[in-house]
Write an enzyme that holds these catalytic residues in place. Structure first.
Site, PDB file in Angstrom:
ATOM      1  N   ALA A  67       0.837  -1.219   0.000  1.00 16.11           N
ATOM      2  CA  ALA A  67       0.000   0.000   0.000  1.00 16.11           C
ATOM      3  C   ALA A  67       0.863   1.255   0.000  1.00 16.11           C
ATOM      4  O   ALA A  67       0.484   2.278   0.569  1.00 16.11           O
ATOM      5  CB  ALA A  67      -0.940  -0.016   1.201  1.00 16.11           C
ATOM      6  N   GLY A  68       2.026   1.172  -0.619  1.00 10.60           N
ATOM      7  CA  GLY A  68       2.898   2.346  -0.728  1.00 10.60           C
ATOM      8  C   GLY A  68       2.417   3.246  -1.853  1.00 10.60           C
ATOM      9  O   GLY A  68       1.231   3.270  -2.193  1.00 10.60           O
ATOM     10  N   ARG A 100      13.431   1.739  -5.495  1.00  7.35           N
ATOM     11  CA  ARG A 100      14.816   2.177  -5.706  1.00  7.35           C
ATOM     12  C   ARG A 100      14.972   3.639  -5.284  1.00  7.35           C
ATOM     13  O   ARG A 100      14.145   4.472  -5.602  1.00  7.35           O
ATOM     14  CB  ARG A 100      15.169   2.026  -7.189  1.00  7.35           C
ATOM     15  CG  ARG A 100      16.637   2.136  -7.486  1.00  7.35           C
ATOM     16  CD  ARG A 100      16.976   1.361  -8.737  1.00  7.35           C
ATOM     17  NE  ARG A 100      16.267   1.869  -9.894  1.00  7.35           N
ATOM     18  CZ  ARG A 100      16.835   2.592 -10.864  1.00  7.35           C
ATOM     19  NH1 ARG A 100      18.110   2.901 -10.798  1.00  7.35           N
ATOM     20  NH2 ARG A 100      16.133   2.985 -11.902  1.00  7.35           N
ATOM     21  N   ARG A 143      19.463  -1.519  -9.362  1.00  7.44           N
ATOM     22  CA  ARG A 143      18.407  -2.532  -9.329  1.00  7.44           C
ATOM     23  C   ARG A 143      18.949  -3.819  -8.695  1.00  7.44           C
ATOM     24  O   ARG A 143      18.208  -4.610  -8.125  1.00  7.44           O
ATOM     25  CB  ARG A 143      17.867  -2.779 -10.737  1.00  7.44           C
ATOM     26  CG  ARG A 143      16.913  -1.676 -11.173  1.00  7.44           C
ATOM     27  CD  ARG A 143      16.341  -1.888 -12.540  1.00  7.44           C
ATOM     28  NE  ARG A 143      16.004  -0.618 -13.167  1.00  7.44           N
ATOM     29  CZ  ARG A 143      14.799  -0.069 -13.204  1.00  7.44           C
ATOM     30  NH1 ARG A 143      13.774  -0.673 -12.664  1.00  7.44           N
ATOM     31  NH2 ARG A 143      14.599   1.086 -13.786  1.00  7.44           N
ATOM     32  N   ASN A 176      14.261  -7.440  -2.201  1.00  5.21           N
ATOM     33  CA  ASN A 176      12.931  -7.756  -2.722  1.00  5.21           C
ATOM     34  C   ASN A 176      12.728  -9.223  -3.089  1.00  5.21           C
ATOM     35  O   ASN A 176      11.593  -9.697  -3.156  1.00  5.21           O
ATOM     36  CB  ASN A 176      12.604  -6.828  -3.900  1.00  5.21           C
ATOM     37  CG  ASN A 176      12.284  -5.418  -3.416  1.00  5.21           C
ATOM     38  OD1 ASN A 176      12.074  -5.208  -2.218  1.00  5.21           O
ATOM     39  ND2 ASN A 176      12.245  -4.454  -4.322  1.00  5.21           N
ATOM     40  N   THR A 193       6.984  -5.199  -8.497  1.00  9.39           N
ATOM     41  CA  THR A 193       8.189  -4.993  -7.693  1.00  9.39           C
ATOM     42  C   THR A 193       9.465  -5.132  -8.527  1.00  9.39           C
ATOM     43  O   THR A 193       9.597  -6.067  -9.314  1.00  9.39           O
ATOM     44  CB  THR A 193       8.190  -6.024  -6.532  1.00  9.39           C
ATOM     45  OG1 THR A 193       6.966  -5.886  -5.814  1.00  9.39           O
ATOM     46  CG2 THR A 193       9.368  -5.817  -5.591  1.00  9.39           C
ATOM     47  N   ASN A 194      10.401  -4.236  -8.305  1.00  9.14           N
ATOM     48  CA  ASN A 194      11.692  -4.264  -9.004  1.00  9.14           C
ATOM     49  C   ASN A 194      12.767  -5.026  -8.229  1.00  9.14           C
ATOM     50  O   ASN A 194      12.656  -5.122  -7.018  1.00  9.14           O
ATOM     51  CB  ASN A 194      12.171  -2.814  -9.212  1.00  9.14           C
ATOM     52  CG  ASN A 194      11.583  -2.213 -10.469  1.00  9.14           C
ATOM     53  OD1 ASN A 194      11.476  -2.877 -11.481  1.00  9.14           O
ATOM     54  ND2 ASN A 194      11.214  -0.934 -10.397  1.00  9.14           N
ATOM     55  N   ARG A 221       6.451   5.989 -21.589  1.00 12.98           N
ATOM     56  CA  ARG A 221       7.485   7.033 -21.462  1.00 12.98           C
ATOM     57  C   ARG A 221       8.044   7.389 -22.837  1.00 12.98           C
ATOM     58  O   ARG A 221       8.243   8.566 -23.161  1.00 12.98           O
ATOM     59  CB  ARG A 221       8.608   6.528 -20.550  1.00 12.98           C
ATOM     60  CG  ARG A 221       8.176   6.499 -19.098  1.00 12.98           C
ATOM     61  CD  ARG A 221       9.195   5.833 -18.193  1.00 12.98           C
ATOM     62  NE  ARG A 221       8.846   6.057 -16.791  1.00 12.98           N
ATOM     63  CZ  ARG A 221       9.378   5.398 -15.773  1.00 12.98           C
ATOM     64  NH1 ARG A 221      10.288   4.463 -15.991  1.00 12.98           N
ATOM     65  NH2 ARG A 221       9.011   5.676 -14.541  1.00 12.98           N
ATOM     66  N   HIS A 260      13.478  -4.483 -18.063  1.00 10.37           N
ATOM     67  CA  HIS A 260      12.976  -3.230 -17.493  1.00 10.37           C
ATOM     68  C   HIS A 260      14.112  -2.584 -16.689  1.00 10.37           C
ATOM     69  O   HIS A 260      14.104  -2.507 -15.470  1.00 10.37           O
ATOM     70  CB  HIS A 260      11.765  -3.528 -16.594  1.00 10.37           C
ATOM     71  CG  HIS A 260      11.194  -2.313 -15.943  1.00 10.37           C
ATOM     72  ND1 HIS A 260      10.751  -1.219 -16.650  1.00 10.37           N
ATOM     73  CD2 HIS A 260      11.009  -2.009 -14.626  1.00 10.37           C
ATOM     74  CE1 HIS A 260      10.302  -0.306 -15.804  1.00 10.37           C
ATOM     75  NE2 HIS A 260      10.458  -0.755 -14.569  1.00 10.37           N
TER      76      HIS A 260
HETATM   77  P1  NAI Z   1       6.792   2.094  -1.400  1.00 11.03           P
HETATM   78  O1  NAI Z   1       8.012   1.989  -0.564  1.00 11.03           O
HETATM   79  O2  NAI Z   1       6.032   3.369  -1.423  1.00 11.03           O
HETATM   80  O3  NAI Z   1       5.769   0.922  -1.000  1.00 11.03           O
HETATM   81  C1  NAI Z   1       6.145  -0.391  -0.820  1.00 11.03           C
HETATM   82  C2  NAI Z   1       5.241  -0.991   0.237  1.00 11.03           C
HETATM   83  O4  NAI Z   1       5.484  -2.403   0.321  1.00 11.03           O
HETATM   84  C3  NAI Z   1       5.473  -0.430   1.647  1.00 11.03           C
HETATM   85  O5  NAI Z   1       4.278   0.167   2.127  1.00 11.03           O
HETATM   86  C4  NAI Z   1       5.848  -1.664   2.474  1.00 11.03           C
HETATM   87  O6  NAI Z   1       5.359  -1.638   3.795  1.00 11.03           O
HETATM   88  C5  NAI Z   1       5.237  -2.781   1.651  1.00 11.03           C
HETATM   89  N1  NAI Z   1       5.807  -4.106   1.917  1.00 11.03           N
HETATM   90  C6  NAI Z   1       7.130  -4.442   2.058  1.00 11.03           C
HETATM   91  N2  NAI Z   1       7.246  -5.753   2.271  1.00 11.03           N
HETATM   92  C7  NAI Z   1       5.990  -6.279   2.259  1.00 11.03           C
HETATM   93  C8  NAI Z   1       5.446  -7.580   2.403  1.00 11.03           C
HETATM   94  N3  NAI Z   1       6.249  -8.644   2.625  1.00 11.03           N
HETATM   95  N4  NAI Z   1       4.107  -7.751   2.337  1.00 11.03           N
HETATM   96  C9  NAI Z   1       3.288  -6.682   2.115  1.00 11.03           C
HETATM   97  N5  NAI Z   1       3.741  -5.422   1.955  1.00 11.03           N
HETATM   98  C10 NAI Z   1       5.071  -5.223   2.025  1.00 11.03           C
HETATM   99  O7  NAI Z   1       7.238   1.678  -2.892  1.00 11.03           O
HETATM  100  P2  NAI Z   1       6.511   2.032  -4.281  1.00 11.03           P
HETATM  101  O8  NAI Z   1       7.022   3.316  -4.780  1.00 11.03           O
HETATM  102  O9  NAI Z   1       5.055   1.832  -4.115  1.00 11.03           O
HETATM  103  O10 NAI Z   1       7.128   0.878  -5.217  1.00 11.03           O
HETATM  104  C11 NAI Z   1       6.813  -0.491  -4.957  1.00 11.03           C
HETATM  105  C12 NAI Z   1       7.666  -1.395  -5.836  1.00 11.03           C
HETATM  106  O11 NAI Z   1       7.310  -1.201  -7.203  1.00 11.03           O
HETATM  107  C13 NAI Z   1       9.181  -1.106  -5.750  1.00 11.03           C
HETATM  108  O12 NAI Z   1       9.909  -2.317  -5.817  1.00 11.03           O
HETATM  109  C14 NAI Z   1       9.443  -0.274  -7.004  1.00 11.03           C
HETATM  110  O13 NAI Z   1      10.789  -0.330  -7.419  1.00 11.03           O
HETATM  111  C15 NAI Z   1       8.498  -0.946  -7.969  1.00 11.03           C
HETATM  112  N6  NAI Z   1       8.128  -0.155  -9.132  1.00 11.03           N
HETATM  113  C16 NAI Z   1       8.078  -0.829 -10.331  1.00 11.03           C
HETATM  114  C17 NAI Z   1       7.708  -0.199 -11.485  1.00 11.03           C
HETATM  115  C18 NAI Z   1       7.624  -0.984 -12.760  1.00 11.03           C
HETATM  116  O14 NAI Z   1       7.507  -0.382 -13.827  1.00 11.03           O
HETATM  117  N7  NAI Z   1       7.668  -2.308 -12.711  1.00 11.03           N
HETATM  118  C19 NAI Z   1       7.401   1.247 -11.494  1.00 11.03           C
HETATM  119  C20 NAI Z   1       7.411   1.849 -10.173  1.00 11.03           C
HETATM  120  C21 NAI Z   1       7.781   1.156  -9.048  1.00 11.03           C
END
Ligand code: NAI
Length: 306
Positions: free
Chosen positions: A10-11, A83, A89, A96, A120-121, A152, A176
């Site tokens: 829920a980030g 990141r 990465r 991750n 997730t990355n 993009r 990616h």
């Molecule tokens: P964020 O840090 O805002 O949110 C991540 C959330 O995951 C946090 O609230 C955390 O408490 C939760 N979390 C961690 N471990 C957990 C678990 N075991 N079970 C449940 N929740 C857990 O990060 P954001 O910005 O939302 O990004 C999330 C992921 O998505 C990152 O790995 C980021 O790199 C990736 N991402 C990938 C993109 C893509 O194009 N594939 C684009 C943008 C982000």
């Protein structure tokens, strides 16, 4: 047919996606799960308070209990660390990968029939972990990455050409990360090749800018990564699945010999419908694209051995 979507994490990305789903989609139930104490509950109450603006009847549950994902039709994983500036990465992988293994066991237990979208990355490697750990058929487990990179690219092409994105055709495939394949052969304006509209220098600028866009955004945001375009890219993927659209979208798919690659997850164009991946589309590749794709298996093996 598609009644329930669950979002794990829920980030920034997970909460924005939940808002899109609540405000614009036809799902009856949305579950948002996060291990951080109270986070998913707080976010879900905030989103729910916008109900009257959209006349939504969707039920939304925010919790730290993975039982809430039971019987989901679609599960999206946005959990883990994002990141930050200066982080590669590869640094992310160590953290991750553990999160992915843990969440896979919950998905297998509670939502074993769902279609799983990984966000997730580092995406290609984490999608591989989910594919292996859940054992889901490959049509039901894939990652969102190249569709964001393609969005993009379209934006950057618009900035360079000033031409409406409605007549621009372009997509990115491969990994990616900065080694994604941003090929000039995949950029067209109403079917015409891009070199009729941009000179050599501008095309190179577009390619380079697209490949480094994620890092550029992080360099400004510092402690977090992109959120708005990523969450909308996921939303569009969910729509293609739940509305059985048969759209061609590049997703990170487990390849089984396509493009000469086996057992690696790579962004390639796929027909997406209610089954998830209906078919991996094999493009006729140019020489430059072939060389870049051939390098992928090596680079993934290298990372896996670190
Ligand atoms: P964020 O840090 O805002 O949110 C991540 C959330 O995951 C946090 O609230 C955390 O408490 C939760 N979390 C961690 N471990 C957990 C678990 N075991 N079970 C449940 N929740 C857990 O990060 P954001 O910005 O939302 O990004 C999330 C992921 O998505 C990152 O790995 C980021 O790199 C990736 N991402 C990938 C993109 C893509 O194009 N594939 C684009 C943008 C982000």
């Amino acid at each position: 047919m598609f009644k329930k979507v669950s979002i794990i994490g829920a980030g920034a990305v997970g909460s924005t996606l939940t808002f899109h789903l609540f405000s614009r989609s036809h799902f009856k139930e949305i579950a948002l799960v996060d291990i951080a104490d109270g986070l998913a509950k707080g976010v879900s109450l905030d989103i729910e308070d916008s109900r009257s603006f959209f006349d939504s009847t969707a039920q939304i549950i925010g919790t730290d209990d993975f039982c809430a994902i039971a019987d989901s039709d679609i599960v999206v994983v946005t959990a883990g660390v994002a990141r930050k500036d200066g982080m590669t990465r590869h640094d992310l992988l160590k953290i991750n990968a553990k999160v992915a293994k843990d969440i896979s066991s919950h998905i297998k237990k509670h939502a074993s029939k769902s279609i799983l979208i990984v966000v997730t990355n580092p995406l290609d490697l984490i999608t591989g972990i989910f594919a292996k750990e859940t054992g889901f058929e490959r049509n039901r487990v894939f990652g969102m990455g190249s569709s964001l990179d393609s969005a993009r690219l379209l934006n950057i092409l618009h900035q360079e050409t000033k031409i409406s994105t409605s007549v621009l055709e372009a997509f990115v495939f491969g990994l990616h990360n900065n080694d994604m394949i941003v090929s000039r052969d995949r950029m067209r304006v109403k079917g015409e090749t891009i070199n009729k509209f941009l000179d050599e220098e501008a095309i190179k600028r577009v390619q380079n800018k697209t490949a480094h866009r994620g890092g550029e955004i992080i360099s400004f945001l510092k402690n977090r990564s992109a959120n708005f375009a990523p969450s909308y890219s996921i939303f569009r993927l969910i729509e293609a699945i739940s509305k059985n659209k048969n759209e061609i979208i590049p997703v990170c798919a487990l390849l089984k010999g396509e493009y000469g690659l086996t057992d690696v997850c790579v962004g390639v164009p796929c027909i997406i419908n209610s089954k998830g991946i209906e078919k991996v589309v094999e493009l006729t590749l140019g020489e430059e694209e072939k060389i870049k794709l051939r390098k992928i298996q090596d680079s993934i093996n290298e990372i896996n051995n670190v």
